[in-house]
Design an enzyme around this catalytic site. Structure first.
Site, PDB file in Angstrom:
ATOM      1  N   ASN A 189     -20.311  12.524  -4.269  1.00 11.46           N
ATOM      2  CA  ASN A 189     -20.126  11.069  -4.354  1.00 11.46           C
ATOM      3  C   ASN A 189     -20.884  10.593  -5.590  1.00 11.46           C
ATOM      4  O   ASN A 189     -22.040  10.981  -5.777  1.00 11.46           O
ATOM      5  CB  ASN A 189     -20.686  10.409  -3.077  1.00 11.46           C
ATOM      6  CG  ASN A 189     -20.201   8.992  -2.876  1.00 11.46           C
ATOM      7  OD1 ASN A 189     -20.163   8.203  -3.819  1.00 11.46           O
ATOM      8  ND2 ASN A 189     -19.834   8.657  -1.649  1.00 11.46           N
TER       9      ASN A 189
ATOM     10  N   ARG B 253       0.842  -1.208   0.000  1.00 12.57           N
ATOM     11  CA  ARG B 253       0.000   0.000   0.000  1.00 12.57           C
ATOM     12  C   ARG B 253       0.875   1.256   0.000  1.00 12.57           C
ATOM     13  O   ARG B 253       0.604   2.214  -0.714  1.00 12.57           O
ATOM     14  CB  ARG B 253      -0.910  -0.007   1.233  1.00 12.57           C
ATOM     15  CG  ARG B 253      -1.751  -1.261   1.372  1.00 12.57           C
ATOM     16  CD  ARG B 253      -3.217  -1.022   1.204  1.00 12.57           C
ATOM     17  NE  ARG B 253      -3.719   0.193   1.761  1.00 12.57           N
ATOM     18  CZ  ARG B 253      -4.290   0.302   2.974  1.00 12.57           C
ATOM     19  NH1 ARG B 253      -4.422  -0.757   3.746  1.00 12.57           N
ATOM     20  NH2 ARG B 253      -4.764   1.463   3.382  1.00 12.57           N
TER      21      ARG B 253
ATOM     22  N   GLN C 210     -10.235  10.710   6.442  1.00 17.82           N
ATOM     23  CA  GLN C 210     -10.167   9.340   6.960  1.00 17.82           C
ATOM     24  C   GLN C 210      -9.038   8.592   6.258  1.00 17.82           C
ATOM     25  O   GLN C 210      -8.708   7.475   6.636  1.00 17.82           O
ATOM     26  CB  GLN C 210     -11.484   8.606   6.687  1.00 17.82           C
ATOM     27  CG  GLN C 210     -12.680   9.250   7.352  1.00 17.82           C
ATOM     28  CD  GLN C 210     -13.980   8.628   6.867  1.00 17.82           C
ATOM     29  OE1 GLN C 210     -14.361   7.537   7.289  1.00 17.82           O
ATOM     30  NE2 GLN C 210     -14.671   9.308   5.980  1.00 17.82           N
TER      31      GLN C 210
ATOM     32  N   HIS D 212      -7.904   8.622  10.972  1.00 19.40           N
ATOM     33  CA  HIS D 212      -7.496   7.211  11.002  1.00 19.40           C
ATOM     34  C   HIS D 212      -5.979   7.057  10.910  1.00 19.40           C
ATOM     35  O   HIS D 212      -5.478   5.992  10.536  1.00 19.40           O
ATOM     36  CB  HIS D 212      -8.205   6.425   9.880  1.00 19.40           C
ATOM     37  CG  HIS D 212      -9.683   6.292  10.120  1.00 19.40           C
ATOM     38  ND1 HIS D 212     -10.580   6.005   9.121  1.00 19.40           N
ATOM     39  CD2 HIS D 212     -10.421   6.414  11.265  1.00 19.40           C
ATOM     40  CE1 HIS D 212     -11.809   5.958   9.640  1.00 19.40           C
ATOM     41  NE2 HIS D 212     -11.737   6.209  10.934  1.00 19.40           N
TER      42      HIS D 212
HETATM   43  C1  BJW Z   1     -16.049   8.272  -4.838  1.00 20.14           C
HETATM   44  C2  BJW Z   1     -15.264   8.117  -5.967  1.00 20.14           C
HETATM   45  C3  BJW Z   1     -14.795   9.286  -6.596  1.00 20.14           C
HETATM   46  C4  BJW Z   1     -15.751   6.150  -5.225  1.00 20.14           C
HETATM   47  N1  BJW Z   1     -15.118  10.481  -6.096  1.00 20.14           N
HETATM   48  N2  BJW Z   1     -16.372   9.457  -4.374  1.00 20.14           N
HETATM   49  C5  BJW Z   1     -21.587  -0.834  14.708  1.00 20.14           C
HETATM   50  C6  BJW Z   1     -22.052   0.464  14.733  1.00 20.14           C
HETATM   51  C7  BJW Z   1     -21.195   1.518  14.917  1.00 20.14           C
HETATM   52  C8  BJW Z   1     -19.821   1.308  15.039  1.00 20.14           C
HETATM   53  C9  BJW Z   1     -19.365   0.024  15.000  1.00 20.14           C
HETATM   54  C10 BJW Z   1     -20.224  -1.032  14.852  1.00 20.14           C
HETATM   55  N3  BJW Z   1     -19.483  -2.174  14.852  1.00 20.14           N
HETATM   56  C11 BJW Z   1     -18.184  -1.852  14.985  1.00 20.14           C
HETATM   57  C12 BJW Z   1     -18.097  -0.517  15.087  1.00 20.14           C
HETATM   58  C13 BJW Z   1     -16.878   0.261  15.244  1.00 20.14           C
HETATM   59  C14 BJW Z   1     -16.041   0.321  13.996  1.00 20.14           C
HETATM   60  C15 BJW Z   1     -16.905   0.540  12.765  1.00 20.14           C
HETATM   61  O1  BJW Z   1     -17.282   1.652  12.430  1.00 20.14           O
HETATM   62  N4  BJW Z   1     -17.197  -0.536  12.035  1.00 20.14           N
HETATM   63  C16 BJW Z   1     -18.053  -0.447  10.842  1.00 20.14           C
HETATM   64  C17 BJW Z   1     -17.592  -1.458   9.833  1.00 20.14           C
HETATM   65  C18 BJW Z   1     -19.487  -0.624  11.270  1.00 20.14           C
HETATM   66  N5  BJW Z   1     -15.170   1.456  14.209  1.00 20.14           N
HETATM   67  C19 BJW Z   1     -14.011   1.337  14.832  1.00 20.14           C
HETATM   68  O2  BJW Z   1     -13.605   0.272  15.240  1.00 20.14           O
HETATM   69  C20 BJW Z   1     -13.247   2.627  15.049  1.00 20.14           C
HETATM   70  N6  BJW Z   1     -12.878   2.741  16.412  1.00 20.14           N
HETATM   71  C21 BJW Z   1     -13.785   2.855  17.391  1.00 20.14           C
HETATM   72  O3  BJW Z   1     -14.976   2.859  17.187  1.00 20.14           O
HETATM   73  O4  BJW Z   1     -13.215   2.990  18.638  1.00 20.14           O
HETATM   74  C22 BJW Z   1     -14.068   2.982  19.758  1.00 20.14           C
HETATM   75  C23 BJW Z   1     -14.158   1.579  20.252  1.00 20.14           C
HETATM   76  C24 BJW Z   1     -13.015   0.916  20.600  1.00 20.14           C
HETATM   77  C25 BJW Z   1     -13.092  -0.385  21.085  1.00 20.14           C
HETATM   78  C26 BJW Z   1     -14.327  -1.016  21.144  1.00 20.14           C
HETATM   79  C27 BJW Z   1     -15.475  -0.326  20.749  1.00 20.14           C
HETATM   80  C28 BJW Z   1     -15.391   0.981  20.318  1.00 20.14           C
HETATM   81  C29 BJW Z   1     -11.963   2.598  14.234  1.00 20.14           C
HETATM   82  C30 BJW Z   1     -12.233   2.622  12.791  1.00 20.14           C
HETATM   83  C31 BJW Z   1     -10.920   2.491  12.018  1.00 20.14           C
HETATM   84  C32 BJW Z   1     -11.153   2.404  10.532  1.00 20.14           C
HETATM   85  N7  BJW Z   1      -9.956   2.024   9.892  1.00 20.14           N
HETATM   86  C33 BJW Z   1      -9.943   1.883   8.448  1.00 20.14           C
HETATM   87  C34 BJW Z   1      -8.642   1.157   8.034  1.00 20.14           C
HETATM   88  C35 BJW Z   1      -7.441   2.066   8.167  1.00 20.14           C
HETATM   89  C36 BJW Z   1      -6.206   1.298   7.921  1.00 20.14           C
HETATM   90  C37 BJW Z   1      -5.979   0.929   6.512  1.00 20.14           C
HETATM   91  O5  BJW Z   1      -6.096   1.772   5.621  1.00 20.14           O
HETATM   92  O6  BJW Z   1      -5.655  -0.232   6.298  1.00 20.14           O
HETATM   93  O7  BJW Z   1     -10.090   3.144   7.809  1.00 20.14           O
HETATM   94  S1  BJW Z   1     -11.313   0.959   7.784  1.00 20.14           S
HETATM   95  C38 BJW Z   1     -11.451   1.861   6.301  1.00 20.14           C
HETATM   96  O8  BJW Z   1     -12.777   2.471   6.296  1.00 20.14           O
HETATM   97  C39 BJW Z   1     -10.448   3.014   6.420  1.00 20.14           C
HETATM   98  C40 BJW Z   1     -11.275   4.166   5.942  1.00 20.14           C
HETATM   99  O9  BJW Z   1     -10.705   5.387   6.416  1.00 20.14           O
HETATM  100  C41 BJW Z   1     -12.629   3.880   6.493  1.00 20.14           C
HETATM  101  C42 BJW Z   1     -13.730   4.629   5.846  1.00 20.14           C
HETATM  102  O10 BJW Z   1     -13.950   4.204   4.541  1.00 20.14           O
HETATM  103  P1  BJW Z   1     -14.346   5.236   3.413  1.00 20.14           P
HETATM  104  O11 BJW Z   1     -13.294   6.257   3.305  1.00 20.14           O
HETATM  105  O12 BJW Z   1     -15.728   5.722   3.636  1.00 20.14           O
HETATM  106  O13 BJW Z   1     -14.251   4.343   2.088  1.00 20.14           O
HETATM  107  P2  BJW Z   1     -15.330   3.360   1.433  1.00 20.14           P
HETATM  108  O14 BJW Z   1     -14.582   2.440   0.528  1.00 20.14           O
HETATM  109  O15 BJW Z   1     -16.216   2.759   2.438  1.00 20.14           O
HETATM  110  O16 BJW Z   1     -16.245   4.320   0.549  1.00 20.14           O
HETATM  111  C43 BJW Z   1     -15.735   4.968  -0.597  1.00 20.14           C
HETATM  112  C44 BJW Z   1     -16.803   5.920  -1.109  1.00 20.14           C
HETATM  113  O17 BJW Z   1     -16.230   6.682  -2.179  1.00 20.14           O
HETATM  114  C45 BJW Z   1     -18.044   5.223  -1.700  1.00 20.14           C
HETATM  115  O18 BJW Z   1     -19.202   5.856  -1.176  1.00 20.14           O
HETATM  116  C46 BJW Z   1     -17.926   5.468  -3.210  1.00 20.14           C
HETATM  117  O19 BJW Z   1     -19.184   5.612  -3.859  1.00 20.14           O
HETATM  118  C47 BJW Z   1     -17.170   6.768  -3.238  1.00 20.14           C
HETATM  119  N8  BJW Z   1     -16.381   7.014  -4.454  1.00 20.14           N
HETATM  120  N9  BJW Z   1     -15.117   6.780  -6.272  1.00 20.14           N
HETATM  121  C48 BJW Z   1     -15.934  10.541  -5.047  1.00 20.14           C
HETATM  122  N10 BJW Z   1     -14.020   9.210  -7.751  1.00 20.14           N
END
Ligand code: BJW
Ligand code: ZN
Length: 250
Positions: A217, A69, A99, A117
């Protein structure tokens, strides 16, 4: 609402908060997390690799994935959307909250308020959290598994300074993001699915105060139903147009 109306909002706003996600970097050639899985992402699911448990179980597999990456990010360039946001900051107060773990906003000339993040190029010890700032060696061809470097203080494995699932967000970065989202006059939400919490909730800090939130988006997202405006286009297409409108042109 038409683009000229959005132009009025942009032109009037003094402080614009911008929340970006993986779609922001898509047109630079960086795959998003939840779109169709291809290339590097086909074999390795970020939802299972981006956790402490995955790293503890197979540090060499996870480290090699992050090396690939890092190599990919180094090989790509900011796109017209990144450049437009840097240009916007020349005449508006802009708080960039990303993010993304890449450095494409910075390379486009933006000052990033908050990497909620973390960052792909910041490393620390998995065990004692000591920062690791030696030159990263990236082989030309990265094998499937590469042993991570070891911490000089305690011998622990070195990990990327990003936030994995289940980990807390860096407190200052998250607080800065909440403060900017709560105090802006207008928020742009670019290229995020809004699925991952708590980052996906930041736009609600602006919405709850009656501020406009414009989503950019090509697809609907988890936030579409709540934002005040949705522009269906890509970051590189739409953001340069919005900057023109903010200047009172276009
Ligand atoms: C375009 C385009 C173009 C395409 N132009 N647009 C249930 C409810 C609520 C929360 C949780 C839950 N179960 C678990 C949780 C917590 C969890 C979470 O949210 N999970 C979900 C899956 C539900 N969150 C966490 O664990 C966070 N910590 C936390 O909550 O701590 C408190 C806690 C601690 C202990 C116990 C309990 C609570 C931490 C989250 C960390 C996220 N990390 C990542 C990986 C980073 C490392 C790596 O890169 O390897 O971050 S995950 C990944 O997703 C990355 C991103 O930053 C993040 C967000 O994704 P993003 O940016 O939205 O991307 P996509 O792919 O989802 O979307 C892309 C979009 O672009 C799409 O809409 C396309 O249409 C669009 N698009 N081309 C404009 N050209
Ligand atoms: Zn250590």
């Amino acid at each position: 609402m038409s683009l000229p109306d959005i132009g009025d909002l942009l032109a009037a706003a003094e402080h614009i908060a911008v929340l970006t996600g993986a779609g922001m970097s898509a047109e630079s050639g960086v795959p998003t997390f939840r779109d169709v899985q291809d290339g590097l992402w086909a074999k390795y699911d970020p939802m299972t690799l981006a956790t402490e448990e995955a790293y503890a179980e197979a540090p060499d597999l996870v480290w090699a994935w992050y090396l690939r990456r890092a190599q990919m990010i180094r090989d790509v360039r900011p796109n017209a959307g990144h450049l437009a946001l840097a240009e916007l900051a020349e005449f508006k107060r802009v708080s960039v909250i990303t993010q993304n773990v890449d450095d494409l906003h910075e390379r486009a000339g933006s000052t990033v308020l908050s990497h909620v993040h973390g960052g792909l190029f910041a490393y620390r010890c998995f065990d004692c959290a000591a920062p690791w700032d030696e030159e990263l060696e990236v082989p030309e061809t990265i094998p499937e598994r590469v042993a991570p470097p070891k911490c000089a203080d305690c011998g622990g494995w070195i990990r990327p300074g990003i936030v994995w699932f289940g980990e807390m967000l860096p407190p200052k970065a998250f607080q800065d993001a909440v403060d900017a989202s709560s105090s802006c006059d207008l928020m742009l939400v670019v290229g995020t699915s809004g699925i991952v919490q708590p980052a996906g909730s930041l736009p609600f800090a602006a919405l709850e105060r009656g501020k406009p939130v414009i989503e950019i988006n090509p697809e609907e997202s988890q936030l579409t139903a709540y934002v005040t405006h949705s522009l269906r286009g890509t970051a590189a297409e739409v953001l340069p147009q919005l900057v023109k409108l903010a200047r009172g042109e276009g």
